[in-house]
Design a protein around this motif. Structure first.
Motif, short mmCIF file in Angstrom:
data_model
loop_
_atom_site.label_atom_id
_atom_site.label_comp_id
_atom_site.label_asym_id
_atom_site.label_seq_id
_atom_site.Cartn_x
_atom_site.Cartn_y
_atom_site.Cartn_z
N LYS A 153 0.84 -1.19 0.00
CA LYS A 153 0.00 0.00 0.00
C LYS A 153 0.88 1.24 0.00
CE LYS A 153 -3.96 -2.19 2.25
NZ LYS A 153 -4.87 -2.17 3.42
N ASN A 154 0.98 1.86 -1.14
CA ASN A 154 1.84 3.02 -1.29
C ASN A 154 1.19 3.95 -2.30
OD1 ASN A 154 3.90 4.87 -2.05
ND2 ASN A 154 5.44 3.45 -1.26
N ASN A 155 0.86 5.15 -1.87
CA ASN A 155 0.17 6.09 -2.75
C ASN A 155 1.02 6.53 -3.93
OD1 ASN A 155 -2.17 6.08 -1.18
ND2 ASN A 155 -1.40 7.71 0.16
N GLU A 156 2.31 6.21 -3.87
CA GLU A 156 3.22 6.64 -4.94
C GLU A 156 3.13 5.73 -6.16
OE1 GLU A 156 7.96 7.82 -5.46
OE2 GLU A 156 7.23 6.89 -3.61
N TYR A 157 2.67 4.47 -5.98
CA TYR A 157 2.69 3.50 -7.06
C TYR A 157 1.29 3.02 -7.44
CZ TYR A 157 7.55 3.14 -5.52
OH TYR A 157 8.83 3.42 -5.14
N ASP A 158 1.14 2.68 -8.71
CA ASP A 158 -0.02 1.94 -9.21
C ASP A 158 0.48 0.61 -9.75
OD1 ASP A 158 -2.27 3.43 -8.63
OD2 ASP A 158 -2.03 4.72 -10.38
N ARG A 159 -0.43 -0.33 -9.96
CA ARG A 159 -0.01 -1.65 -10.44
C ARG A 159 -1.06 -2.24 -11.38
NH1 ARG A 159 -0.05 -1.60 -5.46
NH2 ARG A 159 2.00 -2.49 -5.10
N LEU A 160 -0.57 -3.09 -12.27
CA LEU A 160 -1.43 -3.87 -13.16
C LEU A 160 -0.98 -5.32 -13.08
CD1 LEU A 160 -1.51 -1.59 -16.34
CD2 LEU A 160 -3.46 -2.11 -14.88
N ASN A 161 -1.92 -6.24 -12.86
CA ASN A 161 -1.55 -7.65 -12.80
C ASN A 161 -1.28 -8.18 -14.19
OD1 ASN A 161 -3.04 -10.74 -12.75
ND2 ASN A 161 -1.32 -10.33 -11.38
N PHE A 162 -0.10 -8.76 -14.38
CA PHE A 162 0.28 -9.30 -15.68
C PHE A 162 -0.07 -10.78 -15.78
CE2 PHE A 162 3.82 -10.45 -18.79
CZ PHE A 162 3.12 -9.96 -19.88
N TYR A 163 0.29 -11.55 -14.78
CA TYR A 163 -0.13 -12.95 -14.68
C TYR A 163 0.10 -13.40 -13.24
CZ TYR A 163 4.85 -14.28 -14.94
OH TYR A 163 6.19 -14.42 -14.71
N ASN A 164 -0.32 -14.61 -12.92
CA ASN A 164 -0.10 -15.18 -11.60
C ASN A 164 0.86 -16.35 -11.69
OD1 ASN A 164 -1.88 -13.46 -10.14
ND2 ASN A 164 -3.61 -14.61 -10.94
N ASP A 165 1.92 -16.27 -10.89
CA ASP A 165 2.89 -17.35 -10.84
C ASP A 165 2.40 -18.42 -9.86
OD1 ASP A 165 5.16 -18.75 -11.40
OD2 ASP A 165 6.55 -17.17 -10.81
N GLU A 166 2.76 -19.67 -10.09
CA GLU A 166 2.27 -20.76 -9.26
C GLU A 166 3.41 -21.57 -8.68
OE1 GLU A 166 -0.44 -23.05 -11.59
OE2 GLU A 166 -1.70 -21.33 -12.08
N LEU A 287 -0.56 -1.18 -22.47
CA LEU A 287 -0.56 -2.29 -21.51
C LEU A 287 -1.96 -2.54 -20.96
CD1 LEU A 287 1.11 -4.33 -19.89
CD2 LEU A 287 1.59 -2.53 -18.22
N VAL A 288 -2.67 -1.48 -20.61
CA VAL A 288 -4.04 -1.63 -20.09
C VAL A 288 -4.93 -2.30 -21.13
CG1 VAL A 288 -6.11 -0.36 -19.39
CG2 VAL A 288 -3.87 0.32 -18.50
N LYS A 289 -4.86 -1.84 -22.37
CA LYS A 289 -5.68 -2.41 -23.44
C LYS A 289 -5.27 -3.84 -23.74
CE LYS A 289 -7.22 -1.49 -28.17
NZ LYS A 289 -7.10 -0.58 -29.35
N TYR A 290 -3.96 -4.10 -23.75
CA TYR A 290 -3.44 -5.44 -24.05
C TYR A 290 -3.91 -6.45 -23.01
CZ TYR A 290 0.06 -9.11 -24.87
OH TYR A 290 0.68 -10.32 -25.11
N LEU A 291 -3.79 -6.11 -21.74
CA LEU A 291 -4.18 -7.02 -20.67
C LEU A 291 -5.68 -7.27 -20.68
CD1 LEU A 291 -1.92 -5.76 -17.74
CD2 LEU A 291 -1.60 -7.78 -19.16
N SER A 292 -6.46 -6.22 -20.94
CA SER A 292 -7.91 -6.35 -20.99
C SER A 292 -8.32 -7.27 -22.13
CB SER A 292 -8.54 -4.97 -21.16
OG SER A 292 -9.94 -5.09 -21.34
N THR A 293 -7.72 -7.09 -23.30
CA THR A 293 -8.06 -7.88 -24.48
C THR A 293 -7.68 -9.34 -24.28
OG1 THR A 293 -7.71 -5.98 -25.93
CG2 THR A 293 -7.67 -8.16 -26.96
N ASN A 294 -6.49 -9.59 -23.74
CA ASN A 294 -6.04 -10.96 -23.57
C ASN A 294 -6.79 -11.71 -22.47
OD1 ASN A 294 -3.47 -11.79 -25.28
ND2 ASN A 294 -3.37 -9.60 -24.88
#
Length: 299
Positions: A153-166, A287-294
């Motif tokens: 939790k840091n107001n300085e950063y935003d994030r986008l999930n790319f994938y989940n590692d297992e 990146l936002v559009k790419y992740l949403s589409t995929n």
């Protein structure tokens, strides 16, 4: 001595008239006279002789003129080089990432971006997570792609999930578990287990997962990934590691076995909220559009 004053001195020496020179320099005649006087005070002598209808350089002025031109030229060249560099930087996206990010996914993303935006370039930097955080903080990179045990939790950063590692088990192809389509952790209760270094998320997640399954892991080895996989190859134990980055590039003598129930950790793009330059905005938008589409394709 200010370079701007030297520029005025050079212009006055070429024009030979205070009034005309001041008009071309877009300054008042009194300001031009003041600046020339300041230079004369620094140099310790007069730069111009005043004649009835014009001015001309003194001996000191003639000595100083080539040096003034050289200093002005040096500044111009310096500013030109810096300007070119800044234009290049403004068209470069610097991405820091963990060395075991899933190569196929990131490669496809970057190829698609470069296909759509040929005027922009991408610079990839591989480092460990802690180093990447520091680089993002210091503006050494624009984005970082890292595993996050939990979202910070840091107001300085935003994030986008790319994938989940297992969390994945790795075994020698001759191991008794090699033909399993999946593996419940409790089956490894009495097995020799191999891990990455204690500081790694693979070690933290793997050992905690064993304890959650009801047993203390029998750790035969912990070290870097290359060493760990060499032990797997010799069938000295089963490795438990976050696996998406490894699974794509396994040699034939090592197999990956999914763990059940699934234990996953997000791999996220992090970036500062105050993204300003054109390249960063273009990549983020893509990146936002790419992740949403995929994600829609995979649903």
């Amino acid at each position: 001595m200010q370079i701007s004053n030297m520029r005025e001195f050079i212009a006055l020496s070429e024009i030979g008239n205070y009034q005309i020179a001041s008009e071309k320099l877009f300054i008042s005649q009194s300001t031009l006279s003041k600046h020339i006087k300041e230079m004369e005070n620094i140099l310790g002598g007069k730069l111009f002789n005043r004649l009835p209808r014009k001015i001309e350089l003194t001996e000191l002025g003639n000595i100083f003129l080539p040096y003034a031109r050289k200093m002005v030229s040096t500044e111009d060249n310096c500013l030109s080089i810096i300007s070119s560099y800044m234009k290049k930087i403004e068209k470069t996206i610097r991405i820091g990432m963990i060395s075991h990010s899933k190569e196929e996914k990131i490669t496809r993303l970057l190829i698609d971006f470069q296909t759509n935006y040929k005027n922009f370039s991408i610079n990839i930097i591989y480092q460990e997570s802690e180093t990447l955080f520091q680089m993002l903080k210091n503006d050494s990179v624009d984005f970082i792609l890292i595993r996050e045990k939990k979202s910070i939790k840091n107001n300085e950063y935003d994030r986008l999930n790319f994938y989940n590692d297992e969390l994945t088990a790795y075994a020698c192809s001759t191991n008794k578990f090699a033909k399993n389509t999946f593996l419940n952790l409790i089956k490894l209760k009495n097995e020799a287990l191999l891990f990455s270094e204690e500081s790694s998320l693979s070690y933290i997640f793997g050992t905690q997962a064993c304890r959650n399954a009801g047993f203390e892991p029998n750790i035969f080895f912990k070290g870097n990934r290359i060493q760990t996989m060499n032990y797997v190859r010799q069938d000295l134990g089963i490795a438990l590691m976050l696996g998406n980055g490894l699974t794509d590039n396994l040699e034939s003598d090592i197999v990956s076995i999914p763990i059940i129930p699934k234990i996953s950790i997000p791999v996220n793009f992090l970036y500062k909220k105050n993204i300003l330059n054109c390249a960063q905005k273009k990549f983020l938008s893509f990146l936002v559009k790419y992740l949403s589409t995929n994600r829609l394709k995979n649903e």
